[in-house]
Design an enzyme around this catalytic site. Structure first.
Site, mmCIF file in Angstrom:
data_model
loop_
_atom_site.group_PDB
_atom_site.id
_atom_site.type_symbol
_atom_site.label_atom_id
_atom_site.label_comp_id
_atom_site.label_asym_id
_atom_site.label_seq_id
_atom_site.Cartn_x
_atom_site.Cartn_y
_atom_site.Cartn_z
ATOM 1 C CE LYS A 64 9.255 1.982 -5.995
ATOM 2 N NZ LYS A 64 8.064 2.905 -5.925
ATOM 3 C CB THR A 67 2.737 -1.699 -2.936
ATOM 4 O OG1 THR A 67 4.124 -1.861 -2.718
ATOM 5 C CG2 THR A 67 1.969 -1.815 -1.649
ATOM 6 C CG HIS A 126 5.911 -0.283 2.465
ATOM 7 N ND1 HIS A 126 5.658 -1.169 1.445
ATOM 8 C CD2 HIS A 126 5.805 0.952 1.920
ATOM 9 C CE1 HIS A 126 5.400 -0.491 0.323
ATOM 10 N NE2 HIS A 126 5.473 0.789 0.592
ATOM 11 C CB SER A 156 12.267 -0.616 -8.325
ATOM 12 O OG SER A 156 11.045 0.079 -8.332
ATOM 13 C CE1 TYR A 198 6.425 -5.324 -10.446
ATOM 14 C CE2 TYR A 198 8.146 -6.520 -11.621
ATOM 15 C CZ TYR A 198 7.311 -5.424 -11.514
ATOM 16 O OH TYR A 198 7.354 -4.430 -12.461
#
Ligand code: A3P
Length: 298
Positions: A64, A67, A126, A156, A198
């Site tokens: 989350k 990606t 991940h 998320s 992010y």
């Protein structure tokens, strides 16, 4: 309860009842100190023996963190112009295979990665840093790690777990703290690792694409860059069937769309002031490395 906003806390909501007819969610178990599910450990030896190439690009994240966003940026940078049919017909999760995934009905991520016809091969993982197949380090492959602040990651992930029955409850891939710190430490000794956030992508996607290009040795024209920047906006990726995961059967977008909000600070709609205080206290205990700093607002 005092909320940051008037929106009721979705942490209190139950799972959608329509999911009850679907197969049970996989069970979480401890795997060398990390919470995992069988779909990412069953093919373990084969994944560990994956033969990375020097020109492979590994996109690594805690779930989350963005990606899909970064996968699509890279896919457009490398193949946006050369392969229009790729853009029109192959979903992003097939263009950028999920290395460790293995489910009975589909080819494993490792096999898909092996069969990728492109150069470079874009591969997603991940895995916490200690589980990455050793050939990536031996081949000095380029790695892009994307990190997202803990509170928005939690929110998320919470919504993703509601809509995706292939997800256990509560979370797979272990501790967010171990993940972001483990990869941060690796960056100090492995120079071919680009660590990005992010929140920075949200603040200025064009600047982050420039940084990615400089790491990858790419120099797109202004026009190409404009095309990529425009293609990867939240609204365009949400509307694009190749990037919005609408074709994945285990995901129920009526419960929560994969492309959900795409914001920094949505945690304020979910955490009460008391929960936030508790979270911050725990955060101080667990985030010991002062050099790794996250923004929870931009
Ligand atoms: P939210 O649930 O907060 O909306 P991943 O791809 O690692 O699973 O991450 C998914 C998260 O990234 C979701 O966050 C999704 O909306 C967000 N995301 C994906 N593409 C995005 C984009 N182009 N702009 C902003 N956020 C994006």
């Amino acid at each position: 309860m005092q909320h940051y906003s008037m929106t009721p806390s979705t942490f209190d909501q139950d799972l959608d009842m329509s999911q009850m007819e679907l197969p049970p969610r996989p069970t979480l178990f401890d795997f060398h100190g990390v919470s995992m599910i069988k779909h990412v450990t069953e093919n373990w030896d084969s994944v560990q023996n994956f033969k990375a190439r020097p020109d492979d690009i590994l996109i690594a994240t805690y779930p989350k963190a963005g990606t899909t966003w970064v996968s699509y940026i890279l896919d457009l940078l490398y193949f946006g112009q050369t392969s229009p049919e790729r853009q029109a017909s192959i979903p992003i999760h097939e263009r950028v295979p999920f290395l460790e995934i293995s489910t009975p009905s589909r080819p494993s991520g490792k096999d898909l990665a092996d069969q990728l016809p492109t150069t470079p091969r874009l591969i997603k993982t991940h895995l916490p840093v200690q589980f990455v197949p050793k050939s990536f380090w031996e081949q000095n492959s380029r790695i892009i790690y994307v990190a997202r602040n803990a509170k928005d990651s939690a929110v998320s992930y919470f919504h993703f777990n509601r809509m995706n029955i292939a997800q256990p409850e509560p979370v797979v891939f272990g501790s967010w703290y171990d993940h972001v710190n483990g990869w941060w430490e690796k960056k100090q000794t492995y120079s071919n690792l680009h660590y990005m956030f992010y929140e920075d992508l949200i603040e200025d996607c064009g600047r982050e694409i420039d940084r990615l290009c400089s790491f990858l040795g790419l120099s797109p024209s202004a026009e190409e860059k404009e095309r990529v920047t425009n293609g990867v906006t939240f609204d365009n990726m949400k509307a694009n069937k190749m990037t919005n995961y609408s074709s994945v059967p285990v995901m129920n977008h009526r419960v929560s769309p994969f492309m959900r909000k795409g914001k920094v600070g949505d945690w304020k709609n979910h955490f009460t002031v008391a929960q936030d205080k508790q979270f911050e206290e725990d955060y101080k205990q667990k985030m010991k490395n002062p050099t790794l700093k996250f923004r929870t607002e931009v």
